[in-house]
Design an enzyme around this catalytic site. Structure first.
Site, PDB file in Angstrom:
ATOM      1  N   SER A  58      -1.852   0.916  -0.298  1.00 52.77           N
ATOM      2  CA  SER A  58      -1.500  -1.020   0.044  1.00 52.77           C
ATOM      3  C   SER A  58      -2.340  -1.749   0.533  1.00 52.77           C
ATOM      4  O   SER A  58      -2.351  -1.132   1.374  1.00 52.77           O
ATOM      5  CB  SER A  58       0.500  -0.755   0.163  1.00 52.77           C
ATOM      6  OG  SER A  58       0.257  -2.628  -0.032  1.00 52.77           O
ATOM      7  N   ARG A  59      -3.332  -2.252   0.093  1.00 52.51           N
ATOM      8  CA  ARG A  59      -3.793  -3.412   0.399  1.00 52.51           C
ATOM      9  C   ARG A  59      -3.420  -4.463   2.114  1.00 52.51           C
ATOM     10  O   ARG A  59      -3.989  -5.161   2.696  1.00 52.51           O
ATOM     11  CB  ARG A  59      -5.262  -3.988   0.074  1.00 52.51           C
ATOM     12  CG  ARG A  59      -6.070  -3.206  -0.847  1.00 52.51           C
ATOM     13  CD  ARG A  59      -6.988  -3.244  -2.037  1.00 52.51           C
ATOM     14  NE  ARG A  59      -7.988  -1.825  -2.552  1.00 52.51           N
ATOM     15  CZ  ARG A  59      -7.647  -1.190  -3.284  1.00 52.51           C
ATOM     16  NH1 ARG A  59      -6.299  -1.674  -4.498  1.00 52.51           N
ATOM     17  NH2 ARG A  59      -8.272  -0.094  -3.870  1.00 52.51           N
ATOM     18  N   ILE A  60      -2.147  -4.530   1.156  1.00 56.24           N
ATOM     19  CA  ILE A  60      -1.309  -5.330   1.818  1.00 56.24           C
ATOM     20  C   ILE A  60      -0.612  -4.393   3.501  1.00 56.24           C
ATOM     21  O   ILE A  60      -0.676  -5.130   4.444  1.00 56.24           O
ATOM     22  CB  ILE A  60      -0.051  -6.411   0.910  1.00 56.24           C
ATOM     23  CG1 ILE A  60      -1.195  -6.396  -0.571  1.00 56.24           C
ATOM     24  CG2 ILE A  60       0.689  -7.611   2.300  1.00 56.24           C
ATOM     25  CD1 ILE A  60      -2.170  -8.319   0.313  1.00 56.24           C
TER      26      ILE A  60
END
Length: 510
Positions: free
Chosen positions: A367-369
């Site tokens: 997850s890039r968040i």
């Protein structure tokens, strides 16, 4: 005076006045003819002024949309049964783009891609009709993704947290639990204020019915909209479905509300787009997909975003689903979608068949968040989880060859097995935030390493019932997103150690 005219004036004076006020004027109508029709598309001649994505009306009442414009003909996708249209039929240009109903009245309903009811109820009283194609919010109108959208699945919330306004791809082979993850995420919103929209594209009617019944039984259907374009629907309706769902979501987003949109799935949507493009004689590209396939999904998913306070602060979180063949993430559509989204949850068929459900491949998922949207309490107790689990998987591979291990390695393997057991969950049973925090706290301190592996699932299910009576204030604060204090940590850890000791001694799980 004509006696009939005199009688009309005597009995219907208002009608006569309105008739006399009519001033006939010339009117231009754009009328074309169907040249060819079949397989969900129609080729039309005689509409030189038609615009791209304009709604077209056929003599039989079937609607369509102009998708490809040539110098002498127009390629149109149909939103109805093509057998009702024949060569030579008249076609009228409406001058309007395709629109779908939006509003509060759609909540709890099952609709098709143009807003027609599929649940044997009257048509919803929509507030208005909005175009299905809208520009994505500008960068300056967006805000940072910082609020979590919890799925209730421990493996995702602890390691791949999804934020409100994020686009997280769920990808894996056929029948590995992709839809189950998305449905659990929808069900988990029953305790939140998030509105959920489930878009089914090309799915079997029985599978879609199962999803709807699961949400109605375990979730909050009064805050859900189901947009269904089944496998036997017209290709045009399947093509339109995700855009219609996103437009319905934007109505609530623009009013400052948070929306979760599940698109099941974009692989079938890409196949429908390829089918329509080839029938309309567009030049094929890689894997026979037309050249605009990336732009098609990019302009759809870019509409999912978190808006700034100046635009109301609403958000659309997208969970698109994609199917792979034999786990091949490097195929055309998977690579496109991975590059568009903000991370991916990868499901592994081998894990699924081994009984690890959800079958999330921890090594290939991301997850890039992630931590930016993770609740503080969850971030604290899960900091070392992914590393511990990855080390366990690596050690386990070597021990399969029968190698001798020391006591430290044996404890690490036993600890890893309990982590894996804790990450398993049954369908339709998402965990509250407080239970996730307590479980991860106990796992990180090794408090559950003495619990039999077979009892871990029952421990998960009964944890809140067993501990909440004595720790209700702590559970309430954790559910509200508060951070753990030293006193909370000590009280929870002591309670979990006592519970684990009872189960290890032979007591039944709570």
């Amino acid at each position: 005076m004509n006696p009939l005219s005199g009688a009309l004036e005597a009995w219907l004076p208002e009608a006569v006045d309105r008739i006399r006020a009519i001033r006939p004027e010339p009117r231009i109508e754009h009328v074309g003819r169907v040249a060819r029709v079949g397989d969900g598309i129609a080729t039309i001649t005689g509409l030189p002024n038609v615009r791209a994505e304009e709604m077209l009306s056929f003599a039989s009442g079937v609607l369509g949309m102009a998708l490809m414009l040539d110098a002498e003909s127009t390629g149109c996708i149909l939103f109805g049964d093509s057998s009702r249209i024949g060569a030579g039929d008249t076609v009228h240009g409406t001058g309007a783009v395709v629109r779908v109903p939006v509003g509060e009245a759609l909540l709890g309903r099952v609709l098709d891609s143009v807003g027609r009811p599929l649940d044997d109820e009257p048509p919803p009283e929509a507030e208005r009709l909005d175009p299905v194609e809208r520009e994505a919010p500008a960068v300056i109108d967006r805000d940072l993704v910082s609020e979590p959208l919890l799925t209730g699945l421990l493996v995702i919330d602890s390691m791949f947290t999804i934020g409100r306004g994020q686009r997280e791809l769920i990808i894996g082979d056929r029948a590995t639990g992709k839809t189950a993850i998305a449905v659990d995420a929808v069900i988990n919103q029953r305790h939140s204020d998030v509105i959920c929209i489930y878009v089914a594209i090309g799915q079997k009617s029985s599978d879609t019915r199962q999803v709807i019944e699961a949400v109605r039984t375990h979730g909050a259907p009064e805050r859900c909209i189901f947009v269904v374009a089944a496998a036997d629907s017209a290709p045009g309706l399947q093509w339109l479905a995700p855009f219609a769902g996103m437009t319905m979501a934007e109505y609530f987003r623009d009013r400052g509300r948070d929306v979760l949109v599940v698109i099941d799935d974009l692989s079938k949507h890409a196949a429908v787009h390829r089918e329509l493009a080839l029938l309309l004689r567009e030049p094929p590209g890689r894997e026979a997909y037309p050249g605009d396939i990336f732009y098609l999904h990019a302009r759809l998913l870019e509409r999912a975003a978190k808006l700034g306070q100046g635009r109301g602060g609403g958000s659309i979180t997208a969970l698109p689903i994609a199917e792979t063949q034999a786990g091949n993430l490097s195929a055309y559509i998977p690579t496109n979608l991975i590059s568009i989204t903000d991370g991916q949850i990868v499901l592994d068929a081998k894990l699924f068949y081994e009984g690890q459900k959800p079958a999330v491949d921890v090594g290939r998922s991301v997850s890039r968040i992630g931590g930016k949207a993770q609740p503080a309490s969850l971030r604290e107790v899960s900091a070392s989880l992914r590393l511990d689990y990855a080390q366990f998987l690596e050690i386990e591979v070597f021990t399969r060859f029968g190698a001798m291990v020391d006591e430290r390695t044996r404890k690490a393997i036993e600890h890893g097995r309990h982590i894996r057991a804790a990450l398993q969950q049954t369908r339709y049973a998402p965990l509250p935030l407080a239970v996730e925090v307590v479980l991860l706290l106990a796992l990180s301190r090794g408090a559950l390493d003495t619990v039999p592996l077979a009892a871990m699932t029952d421990l998960q299910a009964g944890l809140r019932t067993a501990l909440e009576p004595r720790l209700r204030p702590v559970f309430d604060r954790l559910d509200a997103g508060a951070a753990l204090t030293e006193a909370d940590r000590a009280a929870l850890l002591q309670a979990m150690q006592e519970l684990a000791a009872k189960i290890a001694a032979g007591a039944a799980p709570p």
